[in-house]
Scaffold this motif. Structure first.
Motif, PDB file in Angstrom:
ATOM      1  N   LEU A   1       0.821  -1.217   0.000  1.00 47.03           N
ATOM      2  CA  LEU A   1       0.000   0.000   0.000  1.00 47.03           C
ATOM      3  C   LEU A   1       0.852   1.263   0.000  1.00 47.03           C
ATOM      4  CD1 LEU A   1      -3.103  -0.826   2.216  1.00 47.03           C
ATOM      5  CD2 LEU A   1      -2.846  -0.978  -0.249  1.00 47.03           C
ATOM      6  N   THR A   2       2.182   1.111   0.071  1.00 49.79           N
ATOM      7  CA  THR A   2       3.001   2.319  -0.048  1.00 49.79           C
ATOM      8  C   THR A   2       3.324   2.609  -1.513  1.00 49.79           C
ATOM      9  OG1 THR A   2       5.005   1.078   0.333  1.00 49.79           O
ATOM     10  CG2 THR A   2       4.032   2.133   2.251  1.00 49.79           C
ATOM     11  N   ARG A   3       3.107   1.635  -2.390  1.00 50.33           N
ATOM     12  CA  ARG A   3       3.292   1.857  -3.834  1.00 50.33           C
ATOM     13  C   ARG A   3       2.339   0.880  -4.547  1.00 50.33           C
ATOM     14  NH1 ARG A   3       6.928   5.477  -6.984  1.00 50.33           N
ATOM     15  NH2 ARG A   3       6.591   4.705  -9.070  1.00 50.33           N
ATOM     16  N   THR A   4       1.189   1.390  -4.937  1.00 54.16           N
ATOM     17  CA  THR A   4       0.129   0.503  -5.441  1.00 54.16           C
ATOM     18  C   THR A   4       0.308   0.124  -6.906  1.00 54.16           C
ATOM     19  OG1 THR A   4      -1.201   2.425  -5.997  1.00 54.16           O
ATOM     20  CG2 THR A   4      -1.591   1.422  -3.817  1.00 54.16           C
ATOM     21  N   ILE A   5       1.271   0.722  -7.581  1.00 52.37           N
ATOM     22  CA  ILE A   5       1.481   0.396  -8.985  1.00 52.37           C
ATOM     23  C   ILE A   5       2.986   0.398  -9.278  1.00 52.37           C
ATOM     24  CG2 ILE A   5       1.076   2.797  -9.742  1.00 52.37           C
ATOM     25  CD1 ILE A   5      -0.358   1.464 -12.210  1.00 52.37           C
ATOM     26  N   GLU A   6       3.429  -0.643  -9.978  1.00 46.83           N
ATOM     27  CA  GLU A   6       4.869  -0.771 -10.268  1.00 46.83           C
ATOM     28  C   GLU A   6       5.089  -1.015 -11.749  1.00 46.83           C
ATOM     29  OE1 GLU A   6       7.405  -0.458  -8.273  1.00 46.83           O
ATOM     30  OE2 GLU A   6       6.804  -1.018  -6.229  1.00 46.83           O
TER      31      GLU A   6
ATOM     32  N   ALA B   1       4.070   8.950 -11.116  1.00 45.10           N
ATOM     33  CA  ALA B   1       3.749   8.037 -10.012  1.00 45.10           C
ATOM     34  C   ALA B   1       4.490   8.449  -8.736  1.00 45.10           C
ATOM     35  CB  ALA B   1       4.097   6.603 -10.406  1.00 45.10           C
ATOM     36  N   THR B   2       5.773   8.725  -8.878  1.00 44.03           N
ATOM     37  CA  THR B   2       6.566   9.091  -7.694  1.00 44.03           C
ATOM     38  C   THR B   2       6.075  10.408  -7.096  1.00 44.03           C
ATOM     39  OG1 THR B   2       8.431   7.954  -8.660  1.00 44.03           O
ATOM     40  CG2 THR B   2       8.956   9.548  -6.932  1.00 44.03           C
ATOM     41  N   GLU B   3       5.804  11.380  -7.965  1.00 45.98           N
ATOM     42  CA  GLU B   3       5.336  12.691  -7.478  1.00 45.98           C
ATOM     43  C   GLU B   3       3.999  12.571  -6.740  1.00 45.98           C
ATOM     44  OE1 GLU B   3       5.188  15.430 -10.760  1.00 45.98           O
ATOM     45  OE2 GLU B   3       7.335  15.253 -11.120  1.00 45.98           O
ATOM     46  N   ASP B   4       3.176  11.615  -7.170  1.00 41.10           N
ATOM     47  CA  ASP B   4       1.876  11.475  -6.510  1.00 41.10           C
ATOM     48  C   ASP B   4       2.058  11.100  -5.042  1.00 41.10           C
ATOM     49  OD1 ASP B   4      -1.060  11.371  -6.490  1.00 41.10           O
ATOM     50  OD2 ASP B   4      -0.710   9.253  -6.055  1.00 41.10           O
TER      51      ASP B   4
ATOM     52  N   GLY C   1      -7.729   6.711  -0.307  1.00 42.35           N
ATOM     53  CA  GLY C   1      -6.557   6.226   0.405  1.00 42.35           C
ATOM     54  C   GLY C   1      -5.438   5.827  -0.528  1.00 42.35           C
ATOM     55  N   SER C   2      -4.534   4.986  -0.021  1.00 43.99           N
ATOM     56  CA  SER C   2      -3.446   4.461  -0.848  1.00 43.99           C
ATOM     57  C   SER C   2      -3.988   3.829  -2.114  1.00 43.99           C
ATOM     58  CB  SER C   2      -2.688   3.382  -0.083  1.00 43.99           C
ATOM     59  OG  SER C   2      -1.954   3.964   0.935  1.00 43.99           O
ATOM     60  N   LEU C   3      -5.098   3.116  -1.956  1.00 52.34           N
ATOM     61  CA  LEU C   3      -5.648   2.374  -3.100  1.00 52.34           C
ATOM     62  C   LEU C   3      -6.186   3.292  -4.197  1.00 52.34           C
ATOM     63  CD1 LEU C   3      -7.384  -0.422  -1.023  1.00 52.34           C
ATOM     64  CD2 LEU C   3      -5.577  -0.802  -2.735  1.00 52.34           C
TER      65      LEU C   3
END
Ligand code: MRU
Length: 345
Positions: free
Chosen positions: A5-10, A131-134, A162-164
């Motif tokens: 949940l700290t990075r929901t997309i990779e 993504a990182t800036e978000d 939320g994170s999601l």
């Protein structure tokens, strides 16, 4: 990759991994997507959702097109990217982050000098940056937002911001996370958020994982709960903030009107990528989804066949109901937001 949940997309070498949100909370299932069409389908079916995440995922849709392209020159790859951007634009119309991200990546591609390979690198890098800036923006929203939260507050939130709904940390839940990690003893009330139950399925799931106290209510309990003095503040996210209103999940407007009646402050937390300074509420397209979502509860049919039904996915809350907007730079009143939009619009 487990559920992170700290990075929901990779992004990894031509594929995107994210969480299939339609399966939560009962199953944690990851989606691996390798084409722009796959991204468009995941958006349409709400496997990925939430305004800031839609921005990041749309950018990655263009990154997938670029990465897998066989284009020999810049003109050809630009045509392919433009076609993909059109497909992505037709997925969901309301969250402005999706359009903002596509515009930003296309601009980067256009400005890149060189050949197709240079454009591929520029598009992938720009998507990663979005993504990182978000995540960084959400953490800043949390820092500013914690100042409006008092020790002992009961905070009501709607849908899932939320994170999601983001690449990580969340907007409204980012404020809640920040206040909790500052040691404030807070309690959250989450509305279930009919018809797709993002509050019941996702918000409670996220908060429970971090042991932040959360109580679930159905949407129609808000008035009663407020009349009993059980809500100190409302904090929601947004899909688009225009000059005169906040567009967010259906039901937000009802909560805002109730909050005003009961003198409960109503806050909106959103990054600048959600601001649409040039538009008014009347310009916004509110997504109308399939009525199957309303006539069924999960897989169970709950209304007679052939019933007529409505299913607007969002509603519009005029600025007069909003106490303040929390964004990555500050906490501002609607009047200050309107001044900002006069400068930036
Ligand atoms: O239809 P959804 O689930 O994409 O709607 C999500 C919302 O309305 C959220 O409140 C909004 O996107 C803010 S998310 C940080």
């Amino acid at each position: 990759m487990g559920i992170n949940l700290t990075r929901t997309i990779e992004w990894k070498a031509g594929s995107v991994t994210t969480i299939d949100q339609t399966k939560l909370p009962n199953r944690t299932s990851l989606l691996k997507i390798e084409s722009c069409d796959g991204i468009a389908k995941a958006i349409r079916t709400m496997q990925v959702r939430g305004a800031p995440l839609l921005g990041a995922v749309a950018a990655y849709g263009l990154a997938l097109t670029a990465f897998h392209s066989k284009a020999k020159d810049k003109d050809q790859i630009m045509r392919e990217l433009a076609a993909s951007a059109e497909i992505l634009k037709r997925t969901r119309p309301t969250a402005v982050n999706l359009f903002w991200a596509l515009k930003r990546v296309m601009k980067k591609a256009e400005e890149t000098r060189g050949d197709a390979v240079d454009v591929v690198k520029a598009v992938v890098d720009e998507s990663q940056m979005i993504a990182t800036e978000d995540v960084e923006a959400n953490q800043k929203i949390g820092k500013h937002g914690t100042n409006i939260v008092d020790d002992g507050d009961n905070l009501l939130t709607h849908c899932n911001a939320g994170s999601l709904a983001t690449v990580g940390y969340g907007t409204a839940l980012g404020v809640i996370r920040a206040a909790w990690s500052d040691g404030k003893s807070i309690k959250v009330i989450a509305t279930e958020t009919r018809p797709l139950l993002q509050g019941a399925r996702l918000t409670t799931y996220e908060l429970l994982r971090e042991r932040i106290p959360v109580t679930l209510i159905t949407d129609n309990m808000v008035g009663y709960i407020m009349s009993k003095g059980l809500v100190d503040k409302v904090i929601v996210g947004a899909d688009r903030i225009v000059k005169d209103a906040v567009v967010n999940k259906i039901g937000t407007y009802t909560i805002a009107v109730l909050a005003k009646e009961h003198k409960v402050p109503f806050y909106v937390a959103a990054p600048k990528s959600t601001f649409d300074m040039n538009r008014l509420a009347e310009d916004v397209i509110v997504e109308e989804r399939n009525i199957e979502e309303v006539v069924k509860f999960g897989d169970m049919r709950i209304a007679p066949k052939k019933i007529s039904a409505l299913n607007p996915a969002f509603d519009i809350t005029p600025m007069k109901y909003i106490t303040a907007i929390i964004y990555e730079e500050d906490v501002i009143s609607p009047e200050e937001f309107q001044k900002l939009s006069a400068i930036n619009g």
